[in-house]
Motif scaffolding. Structure first.
Motif, PDB file in Angstrom:
ATOM      1  N   GLU A 169       0.917  -1.379  -0.015  1.00 41.52           N
ATOM      2  CA  GLU A 169      -0.034   0.096   0.141  1.00 41.52           C
ATOM      3  C   GLU A 169       0.832   1.252   0.051  1.00 41.52           C
ATOM      4  O   GLU A 169       0.467   2.159  -0.691  1.00 41.52           O
ATOM      5  N   LEU A 170       1.819   1.190   0.558  1.00 42.38           N
ATOM      6  CA  LEU A 170       2.985   2.357   0.791  1.00 42.38           C
ATOM      7  C   LEU A 170       3.514   2.432  -0.762  1.00 42.38           C
ATOM      8  O   LEU A 170       3.669   3.636  -1.259  1.00 42.38           O
ATOM      9  N   ALA A 171       3.880   1.248  -1.122  1.00 43.69           N
ATOM     10  CA  ALA A 171       4.628   1.574  -2.484  1.00 43.69           C
ATOM     11  C   ALA A 171       3.612   2.075  -3.480  1.00 43.69           C
ATOM     12  O   ALA A 171       3.886   2.952  -4.426  1.00 43.69           O
ATOM     13  N   ARG A 174       3.741   6.016  -3.305  1.00 41.80           N
ATOM     14  CA  ARG A 174       5.176   6.457  -3.123  1.00 41.80           C
ATOM     15  C   ARG A 174       5.592   7.707  -3.994  1.00 41.80           C
ATOM     16  O   ARG A 174       6.397   8.498  -3.591  1.00 41.80           O
ATOM     17  N   GLN A 175       4.433   7.946  -4.873  1.00 46.74           N
ATOM     18  CA  GLN A 175       4.566   8.996  -5.843  1.00 46.74           C
ATOM     19  C   GLN A 175       4.216  10.515  -5.233  1.00 46.74           C
ATOM     20  O   GLN A 175       4.426  11.552  -5.695  1.00 46.74           O
ATOM     21  N   LEU A 176       3.317  10.234  -4.143  1.00 42.48           N
ATOM     22  CA  LEU A 176       2.650  11.194  -3.513  1.00 42.48           C
ATOM     23  C   LEU A 176       3.736  12.096  -2.758  1.00 42.48           C
ATOM     24  O   LEU A 176       4.790  11.617  -2.571  1.00 42.48           O
ATOM     25  N   LEU A 229      10.893   3.176  -2.636  1.00 48.38           N
ATOM     26  CA  LEU A 229      10.051   3.129  -1.500  1.00 48.38           C
ATOM     27  C   LEU A 229      10.842   3.574  -0.132  1.00 48.38           C
ATOM     28  O   LEU A 229      10.226   4.245   0.816  1.00 48.38           O
ATOM     29  N   ALA A 230      12.097   3.093  -0.037  1.00 50.22           N
ATOM     30  CA  ALA A 230      12.763   3.398   1.203  1.00 50.22           C
ATOM     31  C   ALA A 230      12.821   4.605   1.455  1.00 50.22           C
ATOM     32  O   ALA A 230      12.766   5.268   2.587  1.00 50.22           O
ATOM     33  N   VAL A 231      13.158   5.623   0.427  1.00 50.30           N
ATOM     34  CA  VAL A 231      13.388   7.032   0.378  1.00 50.30           C
ATOM     35  C   VAL A 231      11.976   7.621   1.073  1.00 50.30           C
ATOM     36  O   VAL A 231      12.066   8.607   1.858  1.00 50.30           O
ATOM     37  N   PHE A 232      11.101   7.163   0.309  1.00 51.57           N
ATOM     38  CA  PHE A 232       9.707   7.900   0.391  1.00 51.57           C
ATOM     39  C   PHE A 232       9.218   7.425   1.999  1.00 51.57           C
ATOM     40  O   PHE A 232       8.591   8.335   2.642  1.00 51.57           O
ATOM     41  N   MET A 233       9.576   6.182   2.550  1.00 55.00           N
ATOM     42  CA  MET A 233       9.145   5.993   3.862  1.00 55.00           C
ATOM     43  C   MET A 233      10.023   6.718   4.822  1.00 55.00           C
ATOM     44  O   MET A 233       9.508   7.166   5.755  1.00 55.00           O
ATOM     45  N   ARG A 234      11.332   6.864   4.449  1.00 52.84           N
ATOM     46  CA  ARG A 234      12.271   7.602   5.566  1.00 52.84           C
ATOM     47  C   ARG A 234      11.618   9.086   5.763  1.00 52.84           C
ATOM     48  O   ARG A 234      11.638   9.700   6.676  1.00 52.84           O
TER      49      ARG A 234
END
Length: 245
Positions: A169-171, A174-176, A229-234
């Motif tokens: 769901e996060l993936a 991730r463009q937001l 995704l890792a950068v977005f989550m960070r």
């Protein structure tokens, strides 16, 4: 004290102090209009802490992580430094005895077993960082690992499904912008999920997000769900944590 005076006092180079400043590890209390760095007594105490950690083979990134943690306690750190240095001295003493035995062995003055030849060596881990890790980092990760070990097969399967679902769901978003309402709601689900497994403070949650990018093993595993995704989550985790401190 000016930077050159500090360098001479401590026995390190001016370039090293400039580097510590550049990476945000040790910023002088004052910079004059002429551009001179002025270090206070408090700065010198912080530098002492940094050099104790460096003596114990901590990487600069880890040193910065520890001493900028809000829970960092200088007195506690000094006590731990002393304990670690004693352990290091004991290990060096053991290696010195191994060297002395090896010199005698090379002269034919004694025999030496294979085990004796390698007494004092241990390259499996940094024992000092391992102990500090227990105090200053990864506590929540350790708690999570312990809970996973004690799960039944069915519980592990259910956990894995929920884990993968949140990542997917996060993936998908991730463009937001990481600070958008949608992203923050979803990263909030991740925070709540982690706290079922361990005990994550907002600061620890933010630090975990940074680890997703700093540690390539995390990055590789997370980005399997979607590139970046890792950068977005960070970024989303940092915003989430900062808003709630």
């Amino acid at each position: 004290m000016k930077v050159k005076e500090v360098a001479n006092l401590v026995g390190i180079s001016v370039r090293t102090l400039h580097h510590y400043d550049a990476i945000g590890l040790l910023k002088p209390e004052e910079i004059t209009d002429a551009g001179y760095r002025i270090y206070s007594e408090k700065d010198l105490e912080k530098l002492q802490q940094i050099l104790f950690f460096r003596e114990l083979d901590f990487p600069l990134k880890k040193v910065k992580e520890i001493i900028t943690d809000p829970t960092f306690d200088q007195k506690e750190a000094l006590a731990l430094h002393r304990k670690m240095l004693l352990e290091k001295r004991n290990r060096i003493d053991k290696m010195m005895r191994t060297i002395d035995k090896t010199i005698q062995y090379s002269k034919g003055e004694r025999t030496m077993s294979a085990k004796e030849k390698f007494e004092g060596f241990d390259f499996s881990k940094n024992p000092y960082e391992e102990e500090a890790r227990k105090r200053w980092g990864d506590k929540a990760v350790d708690e999570s690992n312990e809970k996973l070990i004690n799960m039944s097969d069915g519980e592990k399967e259910d956990f894995e499904k929920k884990f993968n679902a949140i990542y997917k769901e996060l993936a998908a978003i991730r463009q937001l912008e990481p600070g958008s309402d949608v992203a923050q709601d979803k990263i909030g689900e991740w925070f709540n999920f982690l706290n079922v497994m361990g005990t994550y403070s907002f600061e620890a949650f933010k630090g975990l997000g940074q680890m997703y990018v700093d540690d390539q093993r995390f990055t590789k595993n997370i980005d399997q769900f979607g590139d970046g995704l890792a950068v977005f989550m960070r970024d989303a985790m940092a915003i989430y944590a900062d808003k709630r401190k």
